[in-house]
Design a protein around this motif. Structure first.
Motif, PDB file in Angstrom:
ATOM      1  N   ALA A  31       0.878  -1.173   0.000  1.00  0.00           N
ATOM      2  CA  ALA A  31       0.000   0.000   0.000  1.00  0.00           C
ATOM      3  C   ALA A  31       0.911   1.217   0.000  1.00  0.00           C
ATOM      4  O   ALA A  31       2.035   1.158   0.508  1.00  0.00           O
ATOM      5  CB  ALA A  31      -0.902   0.025   1.223  1.00  0.00           C
ATOM      6  N   ARG A  32       0.422   2.285  -0.586  1.00  0.00           N
ATOM      7  CA  ARG A  32       1.190   3.534  -0.523  1.00  0.00           C
ATOM      8  C   ARG A  32       0.253   4.676  -0.194  1.00  0.00           C
ATOM      9  O   ARG A  32      -0.931   4.659  -0.528  1.00  0.00           O
ATOM     10  CB  ARG A  32       1.982   3.784  -1.799  1.00  0.00           C
ATOM     11  N   VAL A  33       0.816   5.662   0.489  1.00  0.00           N
ATOM     12  CA  VAL A  33       0.060   6.840   0.883  1.00  0.00           C
ATOM     13  C   VAL A  33       0.767   8.065   0.327  1.00  0.00           C
ATOM     14  O   VAL A  33       1.952   8.279   0.580  1.00  0.00           O
ATOM     15  CB  VAL A  33      -0.065   6.938   2.418  1.00  0.00           C
ATOM     16  N   TYR A  88      -3.764  10.366   0.635  1.00  0.00           N
ATOM     17  CA  TYR A  88      -4.524   9.564  -0.315  1.00  0.00           C
ATOM     18  C   TYR A  88      -3.929   8.162  -0.332  1.00  0.00           C
ATOM     19  O   TYR A  88      -2.732   7.986  -0.590  1.00  0.00           O
ATOM     20  CB  TYR A  88      -4.450  10.183  -1.720  1.00  0.00           C
ATOM     21  N   LEU A  89      -4.755   7.194  -0.022  1.00  0.00           N
ATOM     22  CA  LEU A  89      -4.344   5.791   0.019  1.00  0.00           C
ATOM     23  C   LEU A  89      -4.503   5.187  -1.366  1.00  0.00           C
ATOM     24  O   LEU A  89      -5.556   5.324  -1.996  1.00  0.00           O
ATOM     25  CB  LEU A  89      -5.204   5.025   1.024  1.00  0.00           C
ATOM     26  N   ALA A  90      -3.452   4.507  -1.843  1.00  0.00           N
ATOM     27  CA  ALA A  90      -3.478   3.964  -3.199  1.00  0.00           C
ATOM     28  C   ALA A  90      -2.759   2.622  -3.265  1.00  0.00           C
ATOM     29  O   ALA A  90      -1.963   2.277  -2.394  1.00  0.00           O
ATOM     30  CB  ALA A  90      -2.812   4.950  -4.161  1.00  0.00           C
ATOM     31  N   ASP A  91      -3.050   1.890  -4.343  1.00  0.00           N
ATOM     32  CA  ASP A  91      -2.324   0.672  -4.714  1.00  0.00           C
ATOM     33  C   ASP A  91      -2.291  -0.385  -3.616  1.00  0.00           C
ATOM     34  O   ASP A  91      -1.296  -1.087  -3.440  1.00  0.00           O
ATOM     35  CB  ASP A  91      -0.897   1.019  -5.161  1.00  0.00           C
ATOM     36  N   VAL A  92      -3.383  -0.537  -2.916  1.00  0.00           N
ATOM     37  CA  VAL A  92      -3.452  -1.525  -1.838  1.00  0.00           C
ATOM     38  C   VAL A  92      -3.754  -2.900  -2.422  1.00  0.00           C
ATOM     39  O   VAL A  92      -4.698  -3.053  -3.197  1.00  0.00           O
ATOM     40  CB  VAL A  92      -4.565  -1.158  -0.824  1.00  0.00           C
TER      41      VAL A  92
END
Length: 143
Positions: A64-66, A75-79
């Motif tokens: 996961a990346r923030v 913004y939370l992305a690519d989980v």
């Protein structure tokens, strides 16, 4: 400051040196939200984000990346969690670790987009937009 958390044979780390970006790219390039994404884009996105790698031994099995200013917005992305490791509560553990990270405390807004994991994120306080009319986007799926 890099953080690490252990649970049984699994570990979550924010140390970018531990990330297997080849594995992250392999997953993201097949995902519904970034099909065919170039490896260089994945590397650049990771380099400019607070990343959380989920490992089973030495194998990266989740990510996961923030994207954040560490003060007011994230913004939370690519989980993702690899299919073979799902059903063990790892996504909930990953979310708990992300939300407890010291750099993500006191934010005014924490956002994400999902097609199919609303129930997971709702458990952590995420809701539908309170005022969707205020938000705008420039969507370029072919970029």
């Amino acid at each position: 400051m890099h953080t690490s958390s252990q649970r049984g044979d699994y570990r979550i780390s924010t140390d970018p040196q531990q990330l297997d970006l080849a594995a992250v790219h392999a997953y993201l390039a097949q995902s519904y939200w970034s099909p065919g994404i170039a490896r260089e884009r994945v590397e650049r996105a990771a380099a400019n984000s607070l990343c959380f790698g989920l490992f089973h031994g030495d194998q990266q099995v989740g990510f996961a990346r923030v994207v954040t200013d560490k003060t007011t917005f994230a913004y939370l992305a690519d989980v993702y969690i690899l299919e073979a490791h799902r059903g063990q509560g790892l996504s909930k553990w990953l979310m708990a670790i992300i939300l407890a990270h010291p750099d993500l405390q006191g934010l005014r807004r924490f956002m994400l987009a999902t097609r199919d994991a609303h129930s997971l994120y709702a458990q952590f306080g995420f809701t539908a937009l309170a005022n969707p009319g205020r938000l705008m986007e420039m969507h370029r799926p072919s970029a």
